[in-house]
Design an enzyme around this catalytic site. Structure first.
Site, PDB file in Angstrom:
ATOM      1  N   GLU A   1       0.878  -1.176   0.000  1.00  0.00           N
ATOM      2  CA  GLU A   1       0.000   0.000   0.000  1.00  0.00           C
ATOM      3  C   GLU A   1       0.913   1.223   0.000  1.00  0.00           C
ATOM      4  OE1 GLU A   1      -3.356  -0.204   0.054  1.00  0.00           O
ATOM      5  OE2 GLU A   1      -3.589  -2.353   0.433  1.00  0.00           O
TER       6      GLU A   1
ATOM      7  N   GLU B   1      47.119 -31.569 -33.955  1.00  0.00           N
ATOM      8  CA  GLU B   1      47.497 -32.913 -34.415  1.00  0.00           C
ATOM      9  C   GLU B   1      47.417 -33.841 -33.204  1.00  0.00           C
ATOM     10  OE1 GLU B   1      48.304 -33.623 -37.552  1.00  0.00           O
ATOM     11  OE2 GLU B   1      48.472 -31.597 -38.391  1.00  0.00           O
TER      12      GLU B   1
END
Length: 1351
Positions: free
Chosen positions: A321, A735
């Site tokens: 409120e 690799e």
């Protein structure tokens, strides 16, 4: 005359005075006349709307306008929608505010505010609008707000009862005006289902409540606030009790302490509420301890919304409120906003307390929605959302928490520590009933993670979590791999999505699995990462490792902290095989040097097939290479690795150098590449030693297991260098081992050696700096902005959303962000040792007002419809706008080639079926009397509508290349069919005049034959004339009369009014721009090239620059070429369009084959549809406006000169529109009888045309000089002349009075004088007077006369 002067000598001084007075009153005003300058009025790009207006309340219409405006202004963090309508049909607007507001993203709790539930309680309505504006405007500037919007999904409904508000009255503090209830007089806060009573309401009476209930259940909010008025307090559940005692009965929930904490959070930040003494006039003695109260204790409210949220919606809601007066005067608004601002934000932040996490299925990792989360001792369960995510708000403490789902074994973890601040992370993995659990629960708080897999409550000590390892170790041939990928995409669809980027030479799909928490879309701020393997078909370890990685990520998501974090923060793309054809012929057991299967099925090495910076690659570009290049241009990849075999090392760019030697070839980001390369090698113990394949290469050594590519050996045409040089992506080549195709039983060893390295490498994408480049005015991201790092010569660009990532090693850097049309911004940033530094740039636009002044008339507002349209064009230009349009308008088509008769019937059919938007015209006839058709598509096809841009699409200039004809016919049908069906297509047609000329050489088309890719039969018209060499504007250039087809099209072009033209041809794959004639330099080349780039960039292959056509130029940058560089010739249609039609035209070559088989038309249509649509969007850009005089009368035929060269002319209504490349441009407006005007405009690549209004004054120049200067000069000269004459007159009059004798002598010899005059008619009176009759007397007056002559 002499007698007159003598008689009036005493009046001469008076006459002098009178003359001076005359000059003052006549000449003075003339010199004071000035010419008003013509005004250039710039219309604002964005309507300046004052949101924080504290002087009034917003009614429904005003509030709607404000919310829509804010949603359009901040589309990247806001989205406005309606959840329903009120009784009287007003929308129940909800503004969603969060980063990426158009997608549901797991990990962001949802919270909401609802205001104005009672229509006469109005403060809530206003402060929520202010809150929306506050959050949007401070995002990116205020770290607190930025964090809140990034981590939270916020929904704000300013008014749940808009009907009641409209009935309420300002100043009514007690609600006497009757606006509390809705239009059916129902109190909305007494109309929700209640736990203690049956609420008897009809849904039709409370549509607002029905809509909100549906919204609550659908969204699964976590936290909520319901804002009211009438006092100042925060109330919390329950709002009523079984006894319904009116006051004084404390009705507590099981989360009572938590609710009190939430209410206190709001109250303690409110200066009035926290006192607990609101001192309202009607209840001056009412007090609330600490400003909070249990709802039922205050007064009983059955059917309230806050209780419904808690009991039915997973959501904790309190009621605030806000003011004693329900509808206070507007003068109180600023004060109320100041009172509530901090409370509103602090309350939202409470959504991040307690415990949060995910519940997933153990066997396949899919999310489990609607699983129950139980906290021991708190009899209030909640359920998981659609991503399996949950958020359980709890106060600090130790809890036992369980996850329960139907069909699964429940799981409980005890001793969960909840601390103050951020929520503890707690993830559950539930095993199906009958199966042993394979996963567990993961907990974490502030980065500290623990894990357990309990089936029941047990002591706090928990075993360390072990991630689930892959079990599927074998070699996967293509079909096996395809099934594997489809299975994981289907089982783990919430995080895994399978797509193909193209096909191999033998038509095998090039599959990519993307894994992320939102796998199908790019999330701004989330980096894109990729792994590619099996580029060489016989190097297979990477292929199998990536399949294992997919398995590992899917099974461990939600249970393993590292995997969950990577998947949630990264979009990971995994391509197991780039060369599936080569793999199929490779053989298991090969090691070292092996070539069978290395190349693709066309026998080309794919890692020597990419364009190279030092070497010209002569081999034809392979389909796998083209697919990958296109893929890389389509996603904003940041980091990548290419997995190979044959050695054991990570190599990084450059792979070659300009001398072709084996030596270190250093790139600008050498330090970054070393850092990311080491991150992989250090996690692979064998690799990090640096001695690979000692039996094969005993002398090889790589320090730390990494090497510069060219320092190892030269690889021209490699993929990793192309990534770095042509995209934002940094790629290394890894690799993985000496054996290229090892035995299947060895694959688990490779996984053990590499899986930590694979994960650690993905982490590297989160190093350096990242952020957004944002337009400071509207907050939108700026695409294609450039980020430069001082002393590192490698700029990167922002993505479509304006986000960027820049990998850097730790240190302090000077960063510069720049974009066309914006002022650059420089920032210093320090990159930390771990993690990424967030650096956002906010750029200001270059002033586009005359003389660089700030924009005038800031209060002027733009037409709301224009604002909406600008947003529409921007949406289509950025992100996935066009792609989404293409996907949403897929229609069934039957492709075939149409000869002239069928083509004509097809066009007539369109006009008969779509008469409101089509109009068919004949431009003329061919040599053999076939009609040259022009189809116009517009919402008003028979009206000129000069204010709309007009685009011309032309096909069939060469009859042997009919693909363009068929594409344009299909495009016409596509537009018509989707009109009034697809809103985007409808809008484009409504705002554009589209003129389609499908075939301008129908005679040649009749001669051409299908499947003739190189034949010239039908290229010319019946007279053997190539029509694209017949467009001449000057009679002196034309040897013979224009062909009838040419004349028909030329007449159309000369009508002007076209903004853009696109011609479709065949025989190559590129877009060309004027000129075809050999002219240097090309005027307005930047714009012409840009337009061609727009088409090519929206074509899946063209922008790669590799035509793939025999005897064609390859490696064309971006697939765009100046026409003369392809084939120079005179008399082309596009040259004529530019020179005489004042309309830019590009030519698009749709494919290598001039007349391909009809079965290929569907593919060609799919390739060109998006690009054609992009032209309908592009035609709305550039600059447009209106030219008028000061009275408002439009000026037709005014010339608009662009950048001092290109000219366009105003049409009826004074309208003009010109396309320009993005950037700053100078505009001059010229019209006969008016003053020339100049202005600078800024053009954006993603915004609708800048709109200007040019107001002319009459041209008051004289002899090319300003009129005021000429008039002033003339007046000054006249004044000097008159003054001089006056002085001479006065002096002469005075002198004559002293020389009577001289005049007597003159009269005495009058006759002789006249005789002399007659005799010497060719002589001088002056000589006679000065010699024969000169008065030789001398006096003071003589001296005065002499001095006057000097004057």
């Amino acid at each position: 005359m002499a007698t007159y002067l003598l008689e009036h000598r005493h009046t001469a001084p008076k006459l002098c005075v009178l003359l001076f007075v005359f000059l003052l009153f006549v000449v003075g005003p003339i010199t004071a006349l000035s010419v008003g300058e013509a005004r250039l009025v710039r219309s604002n790009t964005f309507a300046e709307v004052e949101v924080e207006d504290y002087t009034k309340y917003y009614n429904y219409v005003e509030m709607t306008r404000l919310l829509k405006f804010m949603a359009m202004k901040y589309p990247y963090i806001s989205n406005l929608s309606s959840i329903g309508q009120s009784v009287q049909g007003r929308e129940l607007w909800v503004m969603r505010i969060t980063k990426d507001p158009n997608a549901d993203v797991p990990g962001k709790p949802k919270c909401k505010y609802v205001g104005n539930m009672h229509g006469d309680e109005t403060i809530s309505r206003q402060v929520l609008v202010y809150l929306v504006n506050y959050l949007l405007t401070r995002y990116g500037e205020d770290p607190r707000i930025t964090e809140l919007l990034t981590s939270t999904d916020i929904y704000i409904m300013p008014s749940m009862n808009p009907d009641g508000f409209e009935r309420s009255r300002e100043g009514d503090c007690s609600g006497d005006a009757g606006g509390r209830s809705n239009a059916k007089n129902m109190d909305l806060n007494r109309s929700f289902p209640d736990q203690f009573d049956k609420i008897n309401v009809q849904q039709d009476d409370v549509p607002e409540v029905t809509a909100v209930i549906k919204w609550i259940l659908e969204k699964k909010f976590v936290l909520s606030g319901n804002l009211h008025g009438g006092t100042v307090v925060a109330s919390y559940p329950f709002d009523d009790s079984a006894s319904h005692k009116m006051q004084g009965y404390y009705s507590s929930s099981v989360d009572d302490n938590l609710f009190k904490h939430l209410a206190l959070t709001y109250a303690k930040n409110h200066p009035v509420m926290r006192t607990g003494k609101p001192k309202c006039p009607d209840t001056p003695d009412e007090t609330f301890e600490d400003g909070i109260v249990n709802g039922a204790k205050w007064y009983d409210v059955p059917g309230g919304m806050q209780d419904y949220n808690y009991l039915n919606g997973n959501c904790l809601e309190i009621t605030m409120e806000l003011s004693c007066c329900k509808f206070p005067l507007a003068s109180e608004l600023k004060k109320e906003w100041d009172y509530n601002r901090e409370s509103l934000i602090a309350y939202l932040e409470q959504v991040h307390i307690g415990v949060r996490g995910y519940v997933n299925e153990a066997t396949n990792g899919t999310a489990l929605p609607d699983a129950s989360i139980m906290v021991a001792g708190i009899n209030h369960n909640l359920t998981t959302a659609k991503f399996g995510d949950f958020y359980r708000l709890l106060l600090p403490g130790t809890y036992n928490i369980s996850a329960i789902a139907t069909g699964y074994m429940p799981m409980t973890v005890v001793g969960v520590q909840v601390v103050e601040g951020k929520a503890t992370e707690l993830n559950f993995t539930l095993a199906p009933l009958g199966n042993e659990p394979t996963g567990g629960i993961t907990m974490g708080t502030s980065g500290a993670n623990e894990s357990s897999t309990p089936q029941e409550a047990r002591p706090p000590a928990q075993p360390e979590h072990q991630p689930i390892q892959p079990q599927d170790f074998r070699h996967h041939h293509y079909n096996d791999m395809e099934l594997f990928l489809r299975m994981y995409s289907n089982r783990f669809h919430s995080i895994a999505h399978l797509y193909s980027i193209g096909k191999s030479a033998e038509d095998r799909e090039l599959y990519v699995m993307v894994i992320s928490d939102n796998p199908t879309v790019h999330e701004p701020g989330e980096p894109e990462f990729k792994y590619i393997a099996n580029m060489h078909g016989n190097e297979v370890v990477g292929r199998e490792l990536l399949l294992n990685l997919i398995e590992y990520l899917c099974h461990n998501y939600g249970s393993d902290p590292e995997v969950t974090q990577l998947v949630n923060t990264t979009r990971i793309h995994i391509m197991p095989s780039m060369n599936p054809d080569g793999y199929e012929i490779a053989r298991e057991g090969k090691r070292g040097i092996g070539y069978t299967g290395r190349n693709n099925s066309n026998n080309f090495d794919l890692n020597r097939n990419f364009p190279d910076q030092f070497t010209t690659i002569t081999e034809p570009r392979q389909p796998e290479t083209i697919a990958v290049m296109n893929w890389l241009k389509s996603y904003p990849f940041v980091l990548s690795a290419n997995l190979h075999g044959g050695s054991l090392v990570v190599n990084y760019p450059y792979d070659d150098d300009k001398r072709g030697r084996t030596e270190y070839s250093k790139c600008p980001d050498d330090k970054v590449f070393k850092q990311v390369a080491r991150s992989y090698s250090q996690e692979n113990a064998l690799m990090h030693k640096g001695h690979p394949c000692e039996d094969l290469y005993p002398s090889a050594f790589f320090e730390d297991g990494i090497t510069n590519g060219a320092n190892w050996y030269n690889v021209p045409g490699g993929m990793q260098d192309w990534n770095y040089l042509n995209t934002n992506c940094f790629e290394v080549t890894i690799e993985l081992g000496c054996v290229k195709y090892p035995k299947a039983q060895h694959l688990p060893l490779y996984w053990d050696q590499n899986h930590r390295a694979l994960l650690q490498y993905i982490h590297q994408v989160h190093r350096g700096v990242k952020g957004m480049v944002i337009d400071i005015k509207d907050g939108t991201g700026i695409p294609n902005a450039t980020i430069m790092v001082e002393e590192i010569d490698h700029p990167i660009t922002t993505n479509l959303a304006g986000d960027y990532w820049r990998l850097l090693v730790p240190g302090t850097y000077h960063l510069t962000a720049s974009a066309r049309g914006y002022n650059s911004v420089k920032i210093y940033a320090t990159v930390p040792e771990e993690g990424v530094e967030l650096v956002d740039f906010r750029l200001t636009r270059v002033h586009s007002e005359p003389n660089g002044q700030a924009p005038k008339d800031p209060g002027a507002t733009q037409d709301p419809a224009e604002v909406v349209f600008q947003s529409f064009i921007k949406d289509l230009s950025l992100g996935q706008g066009l792609e989404q349009l293409v996907q949403s308008t897929i229609t069934e088509s039957s492709f075939r080639y149409r000869r002239y008769k069928e083509l004509s019937e097809f066009l007539r059919g369109l006009t008969l079926n779509f008469p409101k938007i089509t109009s068919l015209h004949s431009l003329g006839q061919s040599v053999e009397y076939r009609t040259i058709w022009a189809l116009e598509i517009s919402n008003k096809p028979d009206e000129p509508e000069t204010a709309k841009p007009k685009i011309r699409l032309v096909g069939g200039i060469h009859g042997n290349a009919p693909v363009g004809t068929e594409l344009l016919l299909e495009f016409a049908a596509f537009l018509c069919i989707n009109y009034d069906k697809n809103p985007t297509i409808t809008r484009l047609i409504n705002e554009t005049r589209i003129v389609i000329l499908p075939s301008i050489n129908p005679d040649g088309r009749e001669l051409a034959r299908e499947k003739q890719c190189t034949s010239t039969v039908g290229m010319t018209n019946t007279h053997g004339k190539d029509l694209d060499t017949d467009f001449f504007g000057n009679a002196s250039q034309r040897v013979v009369e224009a062909q009838p087809e040419t004349r028909a099209v030329m007449d159309l072009i000369l009508e002007r009014g076209f903004t853009l033209s696109v011609a479709l041809d065949g025989g190559s794959l590129l877009a060309t721009y004027p000129y075809d004639k050999p002219v240097q330099p090309v005027e307005n080349e930047e714009t012409l090239k840009y337009l061609a780039n727009v088409y090519a960039s929206n074509h899946p292959k063209m922008h790669l620059g590799d035509t793939g056509c025999p005897s064609n130029v390859d490696n064309i940058p971006d697939g765009v070429l100046r026409a003369a560089e392809r084939q120079s010739h005179m008399g082309s249609m596009k040259d004529f369009s530019v020179d005489f039609g004042h309309c830019p035209e590009i030519t698009v070559y749709t494919g290598c084959c001039l007349f391909p088989p009809a079965k290929q038309l569907a593919t060609l249509w799919a390739e060109n549809r998006k690009a054609l649509l992009s032209m309908l969007v592009e035609v709305h850009k550039g600059v447009r406006g209106m030219v008028k005089d000061k009275s408002g009368k439009p000026i037709v035929g005014a010339m608009i000169v662009l950048n001092g060269g290109v000219r366009v002319f105003t049409a009826e209504g004074g309208y003009f529109h010109a396309l320009l490349a993005p950037g700053n441009h100078n505009i001059e407006a010229v019209a006969d009888g008016y003053q020339q005007q100049r202005q600078e405009v800024v053009v954006s690549s993603y915004e609708a045309a800048s709109s200007i209004i040019i107001e002319f004054d009459m041209d008051n120049r004289i002899f090319g000089l300003p009129r005021e200067f000429v008039v002033a000069t003339a007046a000054a000269s006249m004044t000097a002349l008159v003054v001089t004459a006056c002085i001479i007159w006065c002096v002469c009059s005075a002198k004559s009075n002293q020389q009577k004798d001289g005049f007597h002598r003159l009269r005495q010899h009058r006759d002789d004088y006249e005789d002399e005059i007659r005799l010497t008619s060719m002589g001088s009176k002056k000589s006679l007077l000065s010699n024969e009759f000169q008065d030789e007397s001398e006096s003071d007056e003589d001296t005065l006369y002499a001095n006057a002559n000097k004057l």
